[in-house]
Write an enzyme that holds these catalytic residues in place. Structure first.
Site, PDB file in Angstrom:
ATOM      1  N   ASP A 109      65.416  19.270  25.768  1.00 22.78           N
ATOM      2  CA  ASP A 109      63.950  19.209  25.601  1.00 22.78           C
ATOM      3  C   ASP A 109      63.266  20.482  26.107  1.00 22.78           C
ATOM      4  O   ASP A 109      62.418  21.060  25.419  1.00 22.78           O
ATOM      5  CB  ASP A 109      63.369  18.010  26.359  1.00 22.78           C
ATOM      6  CG  ASP A 109      63.654  16.688  25.653  1.00 22.78           C
ATOM      7  OD1 ASP A 109      63.745  16.685  24.413  1.00 22.78           O
ATOM      8  OD2 ASP A 109      63.770  15.667  26.349  1.00 22.78           O
TER       9      ASP A 109
ATOM     10  N   ARG B 243      46.609  12.315  34.405  1.00 22.01           N
ATOM     11  CA  ARG B 243      45.649  11.208  34.563  1.00 22.01           C
ATOM     12  C   ARG B 243      45.926  10.473  35.873  1.00 22.01           C
ATOM     13  O   ARG B 243      45.024  10.210  36.653  1.00 22.01           O
ATOM     14  CB  ARG B 243      45.799  10.276  33.355  1.00 22.01           C
ATOM     15  CG  ARG B 243      44.936   9.069  33.379  1.00 22.01           C
ATOM     16  CD  ARG B 243      45.125   8.264  32.120  1.00 22.01           C
ATOM     17  NE  ARG B 243      46.514   7.784  31.950  1.00 22.01           N
ATOM     18  CZ  ARG B 243      46.924   7.090  30.921  1.00 22.01           C
ATOM     19  NH1 ARG B 243      46.083   6.804  29.944  1.00 22.01           N
ATOM     20  NH2 ARG B 243      48.175   6.688  30.840  1.00 22.01           N
TER      21      ARG B 243
ATOM     22  N   LYS C 201      65.923   8.012  28.916  1.00 26.27           N
ATOM     23  CA  LYS C 201      66.421   9.352  29.263  1.00 26.27           C
ATOM     24  C   LYS C 201      66.929   9.451  30.707  1.00 26.27           C
ATOM     25  O   LYS C 201      67.731  10.322  31.023  1.00 26.27           O
ATOM     26  CB  LYS C 201      65.334  10.405  29.023  1.00 26.27           C
ATOM     27  CG  LYS C 201      65.102  10.677  27.544  1.00 26.27           C
ATOM     28  CD  LYS C 201      64.117  11.801  27.329  1.00 26.27           C
ATOM     29  CE  LYS C 201      63.842  11.986  25.852  1.00 26.27           C
ATOM     30  NZ  LYS C 201      62.911  13.072  25.569  1.00 26.27           N
TER      31      LYS C 201
END
Ligand code: ATR
Length: 299
Positions: free
Chosen positions: A108, A158, A72
């Site tokens: 998106d 994370r 992308k």
């Protein structure tokens, strides 16, 4: 029956690997529904071949294609033009091919926004949103939320430094846009809409949020028994969205349902991002209900 001839126009999905994608089934059903002589094929491309495949596509009977992981961002260097919105996001998932020229778009974030607005009947404006993850999908969604006047966006990942980087990019983009809109002599207020969060600090931020969006792949088939966060962190007034669409109801959404939260499956974002791509390519209204039912039946 589909008749393929010299008039047939091609569309495709470029990525690697592609085994999981339902885009070909969904887009072909949409072309069939609208009686268009167009077909959509998966095109698995190795990184070293991306440039030559894209060059080849521009010389063939392609009218457009989608781009997925991991291309992308890389795809942008091979495009002739970029839509303003895709420029702001810094990633492309949809490309048009016209007279050998390639133009990039991003559907998106708007796909997510549409799914949110349609499923909740409310706007993102003024809402505080908690995002889990800091990858490509998170970037498109966060930029869209910021551009649509979300009040605050907590970004929790994370790998914390990626949350910090994404927050900086969003705040810089909003600051730059704000500066362009204001007279140079006026005081520009510091807009820090995005706030990075450590995993162990998510409790307070979640309590302050109206919407939670999981943009990580945690809970995706085959790991259907896992959720990205503890069920006890969910409170009933939180709208819980997952961008994972396989399974349609992830463990996170099931937990949220048990806690009385309103939930939105990733299947809607998937369908709306595809519907917007269909409309960019064809200029025709997408058969969204048909696209949704074929994806539901395929899962
Ligand atoms: P996408 O384009 O779908 O956003 P991506 O760019 O690969 O995919 O990003 C995936 C995101 O999911 C990342 O934020 C990743 O966290 P890291 O930055 O720490 O890698 C997150 N993610 C993936 N697997 C995860 C897991 N098991 N637990 C928590 N976060 C995870």
């Amino acid at each position: 029956m589909l008749i393929i001839n010299t008039e047939t126009k091609l569309f495709g999905l470029l990525g690697y690997p592609l085994s999981q994608s339902l885009s070909p089934i969904m887009q072909n059903a949409a072309f069939k529904e609208r009686k268009l002589n167009k077909i959509y094929i998966p095109v698995e491309v190795l990184p070293q071949n991306l440039e030559s495949v894209v060059k080849g596509i521009s010389k063939m009977n392609f009218e457009g294609f989608n781009v997925t992981k991991p291309y992308k961002i890389d795809i942008m260097k091979y495009l002739d033009e970029m839509d303003e919105y895709a420029k702001i996001i810094g990633a492309v998932n949809t490309v048009t091919v016209k007279d050998g020229k390639l133009k990039g778009y991003n559907t998106d974030g708007t796909g997510f926004l549409k799914s949110f607005e349609k499923e909740t009947g409310s706007k993102i404006e003024g809402k505080t949103v908690f995002i889990l993850g800091s990858g490509g999908a998170a970037r498109a969604i966060c930029m869209t939320l910021a551009l649509n006047n979300a009040k605050k966006i907590y970004i929790c990942n994370r790998t914390f430094k990626k949350a910090v980087l994404l927050s900086k990019d969003i705040n810089k983009q909003m600051h730059d846009m704000n500066r362009q809109m204001h007279d140079i002599n006026r005081q520009i207020k510091d807009i820090s809409i995005a706030i990075p969060m450590e995993y162990n600090e998510m409790h307070n931020a979640l309590n302050d949020s109206d919407v939670l969006i999981n943009t990580t792949s945690v809970g995706m088939y085959p790991d259907v028994g896992t959720s990205p966060l503890d069920i006890n962190l969910l409170k009933s007034n939180l709208i819980v969205c997952d961008i994972v669409y396989n399974p349609i109801k992830t463990k996170l959404l099931k937990d949220a349902g048990l806690k009385g939260c309103r939930t939105i499956s990733g299947i809607y974002m998937f369908v709306y991002q595809g519907a917007e791509a269909f409309e960019i390519w064809t200029g025709i209204k997408a058969p969204t209900d048909k696209m949704l039912s074929i994806v539901e039946n395929s899962l």
